[in-house]
Write an enzyme that holds these catalytic residues in place. Structure first.
Site, PDB file in Angstrom:
ATOM      1  N   LYS A   1      -3.467   5.687  11.663  1.00  0.00           N
ATOM      2  CA  LYS A   1      -2.363   5.043  10.946  1.00  0.00           C
ATOM      3  C   LYS A   1      -1.062   5.691  11.407  1.00  0.00           C
ATOM      4  CE  LYS A   1      -0.825   3.954   6.205  1.00  0.00           C
ATOM      5  NZ  LYS A   1      -1.135   4.059   4.763  1.00  0.00           N
TER       6      LYS A   1
ATOM      7  N   SER B   1      -1.190  -0.202   1.987  1.00  0.00           N
ATOM      8  CA  SER B   1      -0.328  -0.112   3.139  1.00  0.00           C
ATOM      9  C   SER B   1      -1.071   0.115   4.464  1.00  0.00           C
ATOM     10  CB  SER B   1       0.672   1.030   2.949  1.00  0.00           C
ATOM     11  OG  SER B   1       0.007   2.269   2.894  1.00  0.00           O
TER      12      SER B   1
ATOM     13  N   SER C   1      -3.881   2.427  -1.046  1.00  0.00           N
ATOM     14  CA  SER C   1      -3.645   1.927   0.312  1.00  0.00           C
ATOM     15  C   SER C   1      -4.808   2.034   1.285  1.00  0.00           C
ATOM     16  CB  SER C   1      -2.448   2.636   0.921  1.00  0.00           C
ATOM     17  OG  SER C   1      -1.289   2.017   0.458  1.00  0.00           O
TER      18      SER C   1
END
Ligand code: GLN
Length: 487
Positions: free
Chosen positions: A76, A151, A175
């Site tokens: 990420k 997210s 997330s």
């Protein structure tokens, strides 16, 4: 090769069915061919990936290489990577090249894992739909008109579309678990402090936690093993010993008790999600698990509490982005105030600005006691509710999300509606507990997830229960039917 599990990839590398370079080239090619559709990567680091793969092949040939040596991974874009852009999906950091690696990144590199690049996300991890990224929305591989969740939506879409075998992610309010649920994946958010936050760009430091995005619990166990542990560079990382997460995966779950919070199984629960959750509970009871009802009396306050505390922490954390030290700087400032104002106005997107405003407000003199202090008290109550529940149950079970993936753009007018998306996940972050989402079926062709919540440092138990469920079901093995075959 892209359909193989982490275990099979590890075996294939050892048996020389393929080399790490071949595997890496295969995934890089897949990203190149298919990611124009999903937008799941912000940066692909082809050269460094191939260099790492070559080094992994040397280690594999020498023997004694760690289990995941040579296996590709995606990070990420919240994790700092030395020499490779770390943007946190913000214009503010569009040009930021970190001088060091996050501990998660360096730990995986030490294990010989090969980083393919950095995945898309909501800007500074603020969002539930991956629509707030400076680099554009991510598309859900199950239906590219829909959001993948957020997210960590880039990590979820990339794994679901088999553009990488697994990915790292982070979870401050849901997330990891929410995008895992919406993309048909297994997502694990460990106990707060289980994994070092060093080099993971801070959003709400008292809740941020790194974790894993995989197809199965078995893979999550392997990945967690490379990430977990105390880090002298992060004073909030836990010295709690790290067990062998794969060892207990197949343990008998007969006699364990799961608690169903009445607050989460109310009449408002979507009937399709309810039916799939009931069916999953039934699978577990067939393996001897007992089911009891429990109550988390203050859980309804978790979303409002989070939306005081998380913006408060975010407004403080994001004050470092001032055009002086990192990232974007406006052109020709006339004085220091102008520099701050224009830099921050240009560099941050709308949702991030909204959070900074809320956070600054709740921390300001006169409102601090009324909002911030009050929210801290409620946080304690929510934590106590969980502690009491765990006196009687081993695992808490509930839905992961209130709905399946919805169309991109359909909820942009109402941020509060978006915040309520995290109804089932946020309490876990406020309490610092481990939580996991696993796929349990589909509703109208879109994946549905179920959440398992454990007591502190009981990742093993969650992985064990999830794995036992996944040995008798195949939801975690399903891929979107429109994925192109072959290469
Ligand atoms: N959706 C939540 C938020 O917008 C949680 C995000 C997260 O876990 N990083 O804050």
């Amino acid at each position: 090769m892209h359909d193989l599990s982490l275990t099979s990839l590890s075996e294939g590398l050892r048996q020389k069915t393929f080399s790490s370079v071949e595997l890496t080239q295969h995934f890089l090619k897949r990203i190149k061919t298919h990611d124009t559709l999903y937008n799941s990567f912000i940066t692909v680091s082809e050269d460094t990936a191939l260099t790492a793969a070559k080094a992994a092949d040397v280690r594999l040939a020498a023997g004694n290489a760690p289990a995941l040596c040579g296996v590709p991974i995606a990070h990420k874009d919240i994790f700092c990577t030395q020499g490779i852009r770390t943007s946190c999906a913000s214009k503010m950091l569009d040009n930021f090249i970190s001088p060091y690696d996050a501990t998660v990144v360096s730990n995986m590199a030490k294990h010989g894992m090969v980083s393919l690049g950095k995945t898309n996300m909501d800007e500074f991890a603020m969002g539930s739909s991956n629509e707030t990224s400076y680099y554009g929305a991510v598309k859900n591989p199950w239906n590219t008109e829909c959001i993948p969740g957020g997210s960590s939506g880039g990590s979820a879409a990339a794994v679901a579309a088999h553009l990488c075998p697994a990915a790292t992610a982070s979870d401050t309010g849901g997330s990891i678990r929410q995008p895992a649920a919406l993309c048909g994946l297994t997502g694990l958010k460990p106990t707060y402090g289980r994994i070092s936050r060093f080099g993971m760009i801070a959003f709400a430091s008292s809740m941020d936690q790194a974790g894993t995005m995989t197809h199965s619990a078995e893979e999550a166990a392997l990945l967690l093993q490379t990430m977990a542990g105390h880090d002298p560079k992060d004073s909030t990382s836990s010295p709690h010993s790290v067990p062998d997460y794969s060892q207990s995966l197949s343990n008998d779950i007969n006699g364990l008790t799961i608690g169903l919070p009445t607050e989460f199984f109310s009449a408002d629960l979507d009937p399709n999600i309810r039916a799939l959750t009931d069916a999953a509970i039934n699978e577990l009871t067939q393996q001897g698990v007992n089911v009891v009802e429990i109550s988390l009396p203050n859980i309804d306050l978790s979303v409002p509490t989070y939306y005081v505390l998380a913006p408060a922490e975010a407004s403080t954390n994001l004050s470092r982005f001032d055009g002086v030290r990192y990232g974007h700087r406006c052109n020709n400032p006339i004085d220091l105030n102008d520099l701050y104002k224009r830099t921050r106005n240009e560099g941050f997107g709308e949702e991030v600005k909204r959070r900074i405003l809320i956070g600054t407000y709740v921390l300001s003199a006169g409102y601090y006691d009324a909002y911030y202090q009050q929210a801290l008290k409620v946080r304690q109550l929510i934590k106590q509710d969980f502690t009491e529940a765990f006196n009687n149950v081993d695992v808490i079970l509930c839905p992961s999300t209130p709905s399946t993936a919805y169309p991109i753009g359909s909820r942009n007018d109402d941020p509060v509606q978006m915040y309520l998306e995290d109804l089932y996940t946020i309490g876990v972050n406020l309490a610092g507990l481990p939580g996991m989402s696993i796929p349990i079926g589909q509703s109208d062709g879109l994946p549905v997830g179920m959440q398992l919540i454990g007591n502190y440092f009981q990742e093993e138990r969650l992985l064990n229960m999830a794995h036992r469920y996944q040995t008798v079901t195949e939801w975690h093995l399903q891929s979107p039917s429109n994925l192109s075959e072959g290469s």
